[in-house]
Design a protein around this motif. Structure first.
Motif, PDB file in Angstrom:
ATOM      1  N   TYR A  26       0.561  -1.431   0.022  1.00  0.00           N
ATOM      2  CA  TYR A  26      -0.013  -0.076  -0.085  1.00  0.00           C
ATOM      3  C   TYR A  26       0.859   1.170  -0.014  1.00  0.00           C
ATOM      4  CZ  TYR A  26      -4.274  -2.660   0.275  1.00  0.00           C
ATOM      5  OH  TYR A  26      -5.332  -3.678  -0.024  1.00  0.00           O
ATOM      6  N   THR A  27       2.024   1.081   0.558  1.00  0.00           N
ATOM      7  CA  THR A  27       2.942   2.296   0.557  1.00  0.00           C
ATOM      8  C   THR A  27       3.609   2.392  -0.964  1.00  0.00           C
ATOM      9  OG1 THR A  27       4.704   1.136   1.576  1.00  0.00           O
ATOM     10  CG2 THR A  27       3.494   2.788   2.899  1.00  0.00           C
ATOM     11  N   ALA A  28       4.131   1.338  -1.616  1.00  0.00           N
ATOM     12  CA  ALA A  28       4.846   1.402  -2.923  1.00  0.00           C
ATOM     13  C   ALA A  28       3.740   1.573  -3.800  1.00  0.00           C
ATOM     14  CB  ALA A  28       5.317   0.235  -2.992  1.00  0.00           C
ATOM     15  N   ALA A  29       2.707   0.896  -3.923  1.00  0.00           N
ATOM     16  CA  ALA A  29       1.579   1.033  -5.025  1.00  0.00           C
ATOM     17  C   ALA A  29       0.746   2.008  -5.019  1.00  0.00           C
ATOM     18  CB  ALA A  29       0.750  -0.163  -5.230  1.00  0.00           C
ATOM     19  N   LEU A  30       0.324   2.590  -3.952  1.00  0.00           N
ATOM     20  CA  LEU A  30      -0.594   3.697  -3.979  1.00  0.00           C
ATOM     21  C   LEU A  30      -0.191   4.977  -3.292  1.00  0.00           C
ATOM     22  CD1 LEU A  30      -3.665   1.546  -2.895  1.00  0.00           C
ATOM     23  CD2 LEU A  30      -2.955   2.421  -5.104  1.00  0.00           C
ATOM     24  N   GLY A  31       1.098   4.912  -2.687  1.00  0.00           N
ATOM     25  CA  GLY A  31       1.853   6.070  -2.190  1.00  0.00           C
ATOM     26  C   GLY A  31       1.182   6.435  -0.548  1.00  0.00           C
ATOM     27  N   LEU A  32       0.504   5.400   0.033  1.00  0.00           N
ATOM     28  CA  LEU A  32       0.105   5.987   1.250  1.00  0.00           C
ATOM     29  C   LEU A  32       1.015   6.033   2.096  1.00  0.00           C
ATOM     30  CD1 LEU A  32      -3.100   3.537   1.314  1.00  0.00           C
ATOM     31  CD2 LEU A  32      -3.047   6.059   0.744  1.00  0.00           C
ATOM     32  N   PRO A  49     -10.249  10.077   5.842  1.00  0.00           N
ATOM     33  CA  PRO A  49     -10.196   8.697   6.298  1.00  0.00           C
ATOM     34  C   PRO A  49      -8.739   7.999   5.891  1.00  0.00           C
ATOM     35  CG  PRO A  49     -11.094   9.400   3.737  1.00  0.00           C
ATOM     36  CD  PRO A  49     -10.606  10.725   4.789  1.00  0.00           C
ATOM     37  N   ASN A  50      -8.904   6.838   6.449  1.00  0.00           N
ATOM     38  CA  ASN A  50      -7.623   5.825   6.810  1.00  0.00           C
ATOM     39  C   ASN A  50      -7.881   4.708   6.249  1.00  0.00           C
ATOM     40  OD1 ASN A  50      -5.858   7.998   8.259  1.00  0.00           O
ATOM     41  ND2 ASN A  50      -7.215   7.723   9.903  1.00  0.00           N
ATOM     42  N   LEU A  51      -6.762   3.896   5.725  1.00  0.00           N
ATOM     43  CA  LEU A  51      -6.971   2.418   5.565  1.00  0.00           C
ATOM     44  C   LEU A  51      -6.158   1.789   6.696  1.00  0.00           C
ATOM     45  CD1 LEU A  51      -7.403   0.167   3.778  1.00  0.00           C
ATOM     46  CD2 LEU A  51      -5.322   0.388   2.461  1.00  0.00           C
ATOM     47  N   ILE A  79      -1.774   2.263  10.526  1.00  0.00           N
ATOM     48  CA  ILE A  79      -2.863   2.964   9.867  1.00  0.00           C
ATOM     49  C   ILE A  79      -2.180   3.817   8.870  1.00  0.00           C
ATOM     50  CG2 ILE A  79      -4.286   4.970  10.491  1.00  0.00           C
ATOM     51  CD1 ILE A  79      -3.870   3.847  13.530  1.00  0.00           C
ATOM     52  N   LEU A  80      -2.793   4.005   7.860  1.00  0.00           N
ATOM     53  CA  LEU A  80      -2.361   4.385   6.535  1.00  0.00           C
ATOM     54  C   LEU A  80      -3.346   5.621   6.066  1.00  0.00           C
ATOM     55  CD1 LEU A  80      -1.733   1.330   4.562  1.00  0.00           C
ATOM     56  CD2 LEU A  80       0.395   2.602   5.449  1.00  0.00           C
ATOM     57  N   ALA A  81      -2.697   6.735   5.472  1.00  0.00           N
ATOM     58  CA  ALA A  81      -3.377   7.643   4.933  1.00  0.00           C
ATOM     59  C   ALA A  81      -2.793   8.419   3.632  1.00  0.00           C
ATOM     60  CB  ALA A  81      -3.692   8.788   6.098  1.00  0.00           C
ATOM     61  N   LEU A  82      -3.369   9.343   3.140  1.00  0.00           N
ATOM     62  CA  LEU A  82      -3.028   9.899   1.731  1.00  0.00           C
ATOM     63  C   LEU A  82      -1.785  10.988   2.341  1.00  0.00           C
ATOM     64  CD1 LEU A  82      -6.152  10.789  -0.009  1.00  0.00           C
ATOM     65  CD2 LEU A  82      -4.464   9.168  -0.649  1.00  0.00           C
ATOM     66  N   PRO A  83      -0.900  11.078   1.573  1.00  0.00           N
ATOM     67  CA  PRO A  83       0.216  12.100   2.083  1.00  0.00           C
ATOM     68  C   PRO A  83      -0.364  13.507   2.252  1.00  0.00           C
ATOM     69  CG  PRO A  83       0.983  10.895   0.330  1.00  0.00           C
ATOM     70  CD  PRO A  83      -0.450  10.368   0.259  1.00  0.00           C
TER      71      PRO A  83
END
Length: 133
Positions: free
Chosen positions: A23-29, A59-61, A48-52
Motif C-alpha cells: 500500500y505504500t509502494a503501489a498507492l503512495g499511502l 479517512p484512513n486505511l 494506519i495509512l493515509a494519503l500524504p
C-alpha cells in the motif's frame, strides 16, 4: 445519529509487512500510526495509512493482523481509490505485486474509468479515474 465523514476501511491480513509494503509502494499511502495490543489469540498489530499530507478527520486505511489467530479469506471487501491517471496507477500497482482482476474499463455514463486489482494478499481494490467533464 448522522454520519459526518468516512473514517476508515479496515482489512485483516495474515502478513502485515507485505500489506504495508504494497500500500505504500503501489498507492503512495503513508504510515500515520501503529497500534500493538493484546496477547495470545487476541494479540493484534495495526498499521494506519493515509494519503500524504492528509489531516484528521481524513479517512484512513487500516491493515490489521492477529498473528496468533486464523485470518479471513481475502476478497470479502473492496476498497476504492480515486486516481489521476488509471494507466499509471495500474502500472505502479502491478510493479508492486498486484494482479489485474478486471482491466481498465470506461463507464462514460458515470464519467469514470475504472479497474479492479488484487493486492499481493488477494484483497480487491477498485481504482477510479474521472473522465470527461
Amino acid at each position: 445519529m448522522t454520519v459526518q465523514a468516512f473514517s476508515f476501511t479496515k482489512i485483516e491480513v495474515k502478513d502485515i509487512a507485505v500489506a504495508e509494503a504494497f500500500y505504500t509502494a503501489a498507492l503512495g499511502l503513508e504510515v500515520v500510526g501503529r497500534v500493538n495490543f493484546g496477547e495470545g489469540e487476541r494479540l493484534m498489530h495495526e498499521v494506519i495509512l493515509a494519503l500524504p499530507g492528509s489531516r484528521p478527520p481524513a479517512p484512513n486505511l487500516i491493515i490489521i493482523s492477529y498473528p496468533n489467530a486464523a485470518c479471513p479469506t481475502p476478497g470479502e471487501a473492496t476498497t476504492g481509490f480515486m486516481v489521476a491517471d488509471l494507466d499509471a496507477a495500474l502500472a505502479r500497482a502491478t510493479a508492486a505485486g498486484a494482479t489485474i482482476d478486471i482491466p481498465a474499463t470506461d463507464v462514460p455514463e458515470h464519467g469514470l474509468r475504472l479497474a479492479f486489482i488484487l493486492d499481493p494478499l488477494g484483497h480487491r481494490i477498485e481504482l477510479l479515474q474521472q473522465i470527461g467533464a
